[in-house]
Enzyme design. Structure first.
Site, PDB file in Angstrom:
ATOM      1  N   GLN A 126      35.664 102.936  24.654  1.00 24.79           N
ATOM      2  CA  GLN A 126      36.445 102.626  25.874  1.00 24.79           C
ATOM      3  C   GLN A 126      35.349 102.455  26.899  1.00 24.79           C
ATOM      4  OE1 GLN A 126      40.022 101.432  25.930  1.00 24.79           O
ATOM      5  NE2 GLN A 126      38.673 100.863  28.140  1.00 24.79           N
TER       6      GLN A 126
ATOM      7  N   ARG B  96      37.052  95.136  24.794  1.00 26.88           N
ATOM      8  CA  ARG B  96      36.984  96.208  23.779  1.00 26.88           C
ATOM      9  C   ARG B  96      36.414  95.421  22.446  1.00 26.88           C
ATOM     10  NH1 ARG B  96      39.980 100.902  23.464  1.00 26.88           N
ATOM     11  NH2 ARG B  96      38.952 100.714  21.364  1.00 26.88           N
TER      12      ARG B  96
ATOM     13  N   CYS C 177      42.304 101.824  30.625  1.00 29.32           N
ATOM     14  CA  CYS C 177      41.980 101.834  29.386  1.00 29.32           C
ATOM     15  C   CYS C 177      43.323 101.147  28.604  1.00 29.32           C
ATOM     16  CB  CYS C 177      41.477 102.929  28.641  1.00 29.32           C
ATOM     17  SG  CYS C 177      42.725 104.219  28.574  1.00 29.32           S
TER      18      CYS C 177
ATOM     19  N   ARG D 264      40.369 107.374  14.232  1.00 28.63           N
ATOM     20  CA  ARG D 264      40.869 107.673  15.551  1.00 28.63           C
ATOM     21  C   ARG D 264      41.750 109.130  14.870  1.00 28.63           C
ATOM     22  NH1 ARG D 264      44.467 104.773  19.874  1.00 28.63           N
ATOM     23  NH2 ARG D 264      42.375 104.190  20.250  1.00 28.63           N
TER      24      ARG D 264
ATOM     25  N   HIS E 165      36.485 109.102  23.940  1.00 32.91           N
ATOM     26  CA  HIS E 165      36.659 107.807  23.498  1.00 32.91           C
ATOM     27  C   HIS E 165      35.489 106.885  23.881  1.00 32.91           C
ATOM     28  CE1 HIS E 165      39.182 104.349  22.452  1.00 32.91           C
ATOM     29  NE2 HIS E 165      39.868 104.422  23.236  1.00 32.91           N
TER      30      HIS E 165
ATOM     31  N   ASP F 260      43.785 106.954  33.851  1.00 34.03           N
ATOM     32  CA  ASP F 260      44.366 106.807  32.368  1.00 34.03           C
ATOM     33  C   ASP F 260      45.287 107.731  32.679  1.00 34.03           C
ATOM     34  OD1 ASP F 260      44.575 106.608  29.769  1.00 34.03           O
ATOM     35  OD2 ASP F 260      43.102 108.389  29.176  1.00 34.03           O
TER      36      ASP F 260
END
Ligand code: CP
Ligand code: NVA
Length: 306
Positions: free
Chosen positions: A127, A289, A261, A97, A124, A221
């Site tokens: 996700q 996830r 998310c 990340r 991402h 988001d």
């Protein structure tokens, strides 16, 4: 065996993406990581990604090793390339990340094991896999489903838009001017939609009500992503009118669901009523996830054979 990386969802072909979703639902996970480790590097905070990846690795028989970016010091203590080569000596896969997507590309360019993007400023993909799995579990099939993403065009919306059109979904994005998707991303999404041949489509509008009209899923988001904290006040102003609340949800189809998310900011991008309400699938989405990470790892560690 080919080393396959996942830096964005279109590193998979559309049939491979479906295969990953199928593997995510496998009852007995293959022990592809038995006796092996996976390094997880976090330059930014994480609740879901770290925990879901660690547990997915355990379920595949492996050992997760999470480290903070500053412990490794990528490009500070040594170059991203040397870190990638070092971790490849010990681990069956590497997850990272990072702030800059280019750093991930440099890691992937030299790593001799699969590299997975656990979120960058650009995308991402983990996700998006969980989001599609959640929608497929709820609706049965993705093809032909309509999804509206409301708010900041960011890493999450990019991966979701691409993954959505690859599975034949109709994706609509609504953001204020200046916070919308780069033209190149929209062109890429349209190209991927065509290549997939599933009649997936993408529409961009500044009007959230136009985007949400009749859709099966509404997604949002945060307005301020990690690393953009200095812009928070300006962004809060720019996104007025883009909150997903009951009024906006009522423009969606009957039976429409809500996804986020997480982490969520109640009262900003989403009202508490919606995120905590009956149409919200956020907890199934969070759990997915782990399942989708397991599906992806099963796929990549088997050499990415489709
Ligand atoms: N959705 C998500 O990636 O959450 P974290 O930032 O907590 O990992
Ligand atoms: N767009 C958000 C997603 C967090 C999971 C961020 O990058 O901070």
């Amino acid at each position: 065996m080919n080393v396959r990386h996942l830096l964005e969802v279109n590193d998979l072909t559309p049939p491979e993406l479906i295969k990953v979703l199928d593997l995510s639902e496998q009852v007995e996970p293959p022990q592809v990581l038995a006796g092996k480790g996976m390094a997880l590097i976090f330059e930014k905070p994480s609740a879901r990604t770290r925990n879901s990846m660690e547990m997915a690795i355990v379920q595949l028989g492996g050992h997760p090793l999470s480290v903070r970016g500053d412990e490794v010091g990528i490009d500070v203590r040594e170059s991203a390339e040397d870190v990638a080569m070092t971790l490849s000596c010990f681990h069956a896969a590497i997850g990272a990340r990072v702030f800059e997507h280019a750093k991930l590309e440099r890691i992937a360019a030299v790593a001799t094991v699969p590299v997975i993007n656990m979120l960058s400023d650009f995308s991402h993909p983990l996700q998006a896999l969980a989001d599609l799995l959640t929608l497929r579990q709820h609706f049965g099939e993705l093809k032909g489903r309509k999804l509206a993403y409301i708010g900041d065009a960011n890493n999450v919306s990019r991966s979701l838009m691409l993954a959505g059109v690859m599975t034949g979904m109709d994706i609509r994005l609504s953001s204020p001017k200046g916070y919308d998707s780069p033209e190149a991303d929209v062109v890429l999404a349209k190209t991927l939609a065509q290549e997939a041949g599933l009649r997936g489509a993408v529409t961009i509008t500044t009007d959230p009500f136009e985007a949400v009209d009749g859709v099966d899923a509404v997604v949002t988001d945060v307005w301020t992503s990690m690393g953009q904290e200095e812009e928070a006040i300006q962004r809060r102003k720019a996104f007025q009118g883009y909150q997903v609340d009951e009024k906006l949800m009522s423009a969606a189809a009957l039976g429409a669901v809500f996804l986020h998310c997480l982490p969520a900011h109640r009262g900003e991008e989403v009202s508490a009523e919606v995120v905590d309400g009956p149409r919200s699938l956020v907890w199934a989405q969070a759990e997915n996830r782990m399942h989708s990470a397991r599906g992806l790892l099963s796929f990549l560690l088997a050499g990415g054979q489709s």
